[in-house]
Structure formats: C-alpha cells, structure tokens
Design an enzyme around this catalytic site. Sequence first.
Site, PDB file in Angstrom:
ATOM      1  N   HIS A 107       0.822  -1.209   0.000  1.00 18.40           N
ATOM      2  CA  HIS A 107       0.000   0.000   0.000  1.00 18.40           C
ATOM      3  C   HIS A 107       0.857   1.262   0.000  1.00 18.40           C
ATOM      4  O   HIS A 107       2.079   1.212   0.163  1.00 18.40           O
ATOM      5  CB  HIS A 107      -0.974  -0.010   1.189  1.00 18.40           C
ATOM      6  CG  HIS A 107      -0.327  -0.002   2.540  1.00 18.40           C
ATOM      7  ND1 HIS A 107       0.200   1.126   3.120  1.00 18.40           N
ATOM      8  CD2 HIS A 107      -0.148  -0.992   3.438  1.00 18.40           C
ATOM      9  CE1 HIS A 107       0.666   0.841   4.317  1.00 18.40           C
ATOM     10  NE2 HIS A 107       0.477  -0.449   4.532  1.00 18.40           N
TER      11      HIS A 107
ATOM     12  N   CYS B 198       3.500  -5.096   6.634  1.00 17.81           N
ATOM     13  CA  CYS B 198       3.031  -4.791   5.285  1.00 17.81           C
ATOM     14  C   CYS B 198       4.153  -4.140   4.472  1.00 17.81           C
ATOM     15  O   CYS B 198       5.189  -3.774   4.991  1.00 17.81           O
ATOM     16  CB  CYS B 198       1.805  -3.892   5.323  1.00 17.81           C
ATOM     17  SG  CYS B 198       0.333  -4.721   5.968  1.00 17.81           S
TER      18      CYS B 198
END
Length: 202
Positions: free
Chosen positions: A162, A178
């Site tokens: 992201h 992440c």
Amino acid sequence: MWSIRGIVFSLTGLLLAGCMQSGTLAPSSEANFTAHDKQQLANPPYQRVSISPTYQRQIVQYHRREAPGSVLVETSGPFVYYVLPGGKAIRYGAAVGEAGQAWSGVATVGRKEEWPGWTPTEDEKRRLGPLPNYVQGGARNPMGARALYLYAFGKDTLYRIHGTNQPEYIGRAISSGCIRITNEDAIDLYSRVKIGATVVVL
C-alpha cells in the site's frame, strides 16, 4: 482520544524489498491520478521528501522466472517489482517489515482499494499504543492512496502492499509487516496489477 495527526506520526511501517540491475527511469506521470487523487495529494498532510535515486521508480532488467503481471517483493532491497514482458520489470522502492514482523511466501491479489480505510489489528494496538478501531481513507491515513490485499489459500493474510503517509521511511525495514511504497508509486502499481495476480514475497 487520538487525532488523525497523532496517528500519522506515531505509526511505523510495512514490508518488502528488491533485485536485478537498474536501467532507465520510468516516466513519473499523473496519467492514472483521479480528481480525488489530485485533491488529496495537492497539499499532503505530511512532509514531502526527496527519495534517493536508488528507490525511485525505474525500469530494470529482471532475470527471475515470474510471469509478466506478477509482483515480487524482495525485502533485502527493499523493493517491489512489477514484472513486464521481455526480461524487464518496474522497480519501486519500499519500506518493509521490521525484524520479527515480516511475512514471506506466495500470495495472490484478492482485493484492491483506492484510498482504503485502516482497521488496526489487535497486535498493532498492543505494540503501538492506543489506536482507534478504524481510520477513514485519505491522505492522513497510514494506508495511503491505494492498497493491494494479499490472500493465500483463499484467506486474507492481513498483509498489504500500500501507499504511505511516511515517505521518509522508504528504503527501511520499519513496518508492522506490510509493504509500503510512495502514494504516487502505489497509484502506478495499482493501475497495472490485476485481481488474482501472483505476489511472491522473499
């Protein structure tokens, strides 16, 4: 009570890295920006930083066997690669999971979202202090402009590739697991990756 600004400055990262020889810089274009993107990124609520040339988006030689359309995350870079035909890839600088937080394996892109909301996990709440249960999408959100949700065996792994509101950490291993890339790069990658694409995290 936490303000969004407080959240922005208290959170740390996400996961991934890279390989191969550098080549020609890919053109940085706003062609994929929506009107909402331009509005959110016109005056972002975070410091603009100069990204090292090593971590700027560029086209590189790619010698691994992943098929075109696949994504490779190499945490030692750290880089994210989008595989192109003809032995090439687009390489994006990344911030990846810190020691003990990184994930590796093979996944698929099970979902894609523009300006996603963020729901902190219980583990993040324990490690990072008091956090809200949900943060609405937008430039102040740690999830940034785009998110690719990684699934394995039909289930959400809870790991994402992201954007970020902390571009100063690109090139470091500081995240909760992440993989973060700049918002501009997240918009570019999102426009290329299809649902069901293979993602290999080394």
